[in-house]
Design a protein around this motif. Structure first.
Motif, mmCIF file in Angstrom:
data_model
loop_
_atom_site.group_PDB
_atom_site.id
_atom_site.type_symbol
_atom_site.label_atom_id
_atom_site.label_comp_id
_atom_site.label_asym_id
_atom_site.label_seq_id
_atom_site.Cartn_x
_atom_site.Cartn_y
_atom_site.Cartn_z
ATOM 1 N N THR A 8 16.466 121.974 14.439
ATOM 2 C CA THR A 8 15.285 121.551 15.181
ATOM 3 C C THR A 8 15.102 122.458 16.388
ATOM 4 O O THR A 8 16.026 122.590 17.192
ATOM 5 C CB THR A 8 15.393 120.099 15.638
ATOM 6 N N THR B 46 11.879 124.932 12.444
ATOM 7 C CA THR B 46 12.405 123.585 12.283
ATOM 8 C C THR B 46 12.330 123.160 10.824
ATOM 9 O O THR B 46 11.268 123.193 10.202
ATOM 10 C CB THR B 46 11.621 122.588 13.148
ATOM 11 N N GLN C 119 20.293 120.152 9.407
ATOM 12 C CA GLN C 119 19.024 120.071 10.139
ATOM 13 C C GLN C 119 19.003 121.059 11.300
ATOM 14 O O GLN C 119 19.943 121.091 12.111
ATOM 15 C CB GLN C 119 18.806 118.664 10.677
ATOM 16 N N GLN D 168 16.391 125.102 21.982
ATOM 17 C CA GLN D 168 15.085 125.440 22.543
ATOM 18 C C GLN D 168 14.545 126.715 21.911
ATOM 19 O O GLN D 168 15.311 127.564 21.429
ATOM 20 C CB GLN D 168 15.189 125.612 24.050
ATOM 21 N N SER E 220 12.846 123.123 19.684
ATOM 22 C CA SER E 220 11.867 122.517 20.576
ATOM 23 C C SER E 220 11.102 123.594 21.338
ATOM 24 O O SER E 220 11.646 124.664 21.633
ATOM 25 C CB SER E 220 12.562 121.575 21.547
ATOM 26 N N LEU F 275 19.974 121.047 17.594
ATOM 27 C CA LEU F 275 18.750 121.112 18.389
ATOM 28 C C LEU F 275 18.868 122.261 19.375
ATOM 29 O O LEU F 275 19.872 122.361 20.099
ATOM 30 C CB LEU F 275 18.553 119.793 19.138
#
Length: 123
Positions: free
Chosen positions: A120, A90, A118, A12, A122, A10
């Motif tokens: 991701t 993403t 994965q 930003q 944000s 994950l």
């Protein structure tokens, strides 16, 4: 050959990640290699490919200028450096070994696939 992708996570928007794909079972030093990705509800799409000796690299228009593919033939590993990440990046990212020495932008050009990692991003 078995392909193990790693490095997802994950991050930003505007951040960076580096994906790795390690091959085992046999060498892929003579194979083109590539990264594909699949976002929820979308088809798998080509992201980037690299030829057997690293001399030819290709990118989708959506990642050109932001992503860099590379390979270490001794380590039997390919990488994808992803910079300036956007929420649209993403997806689950898959590495794949091509049938030939140069990469193809279509998935049926590949014989082996990793399990995916994965990513991701944000907003």
């Amino acid at each position: 050959v078995q392909l193990q992708a790693s490095g997802g996570g994950l991050v930003q928007a505007g951040g960076s990640l580096k994906l790795s794909c390690a091959a085992s079972g046999r060498t892929v030093s003579n194979n083109g290699m590539a990264w594909f990705r699949q976002a929820p509800g979308k088809e798998r799409e080509f992201v980037s490919g690299i030829s057997w000796n690293g001399g030819l690299q290709s990118y989708s228009n959506s990642v050109k200028g932001r992503f860099t593919i590379s390979r270490d033939r001794v380590k039997n590993t390919i990488y994808l450096q992803m910079n300036s990440l956007k929420p649209d990046d993403t997806a689950v990212y898959y590495c794949a070994a091509a049938r030939s020495a140069v990469p193809s932008s279509v998935s049926n050009g590949y014989t082996s696939w990793g399990q995916g990692t994965q990513v991701t991003v944000s907003s």
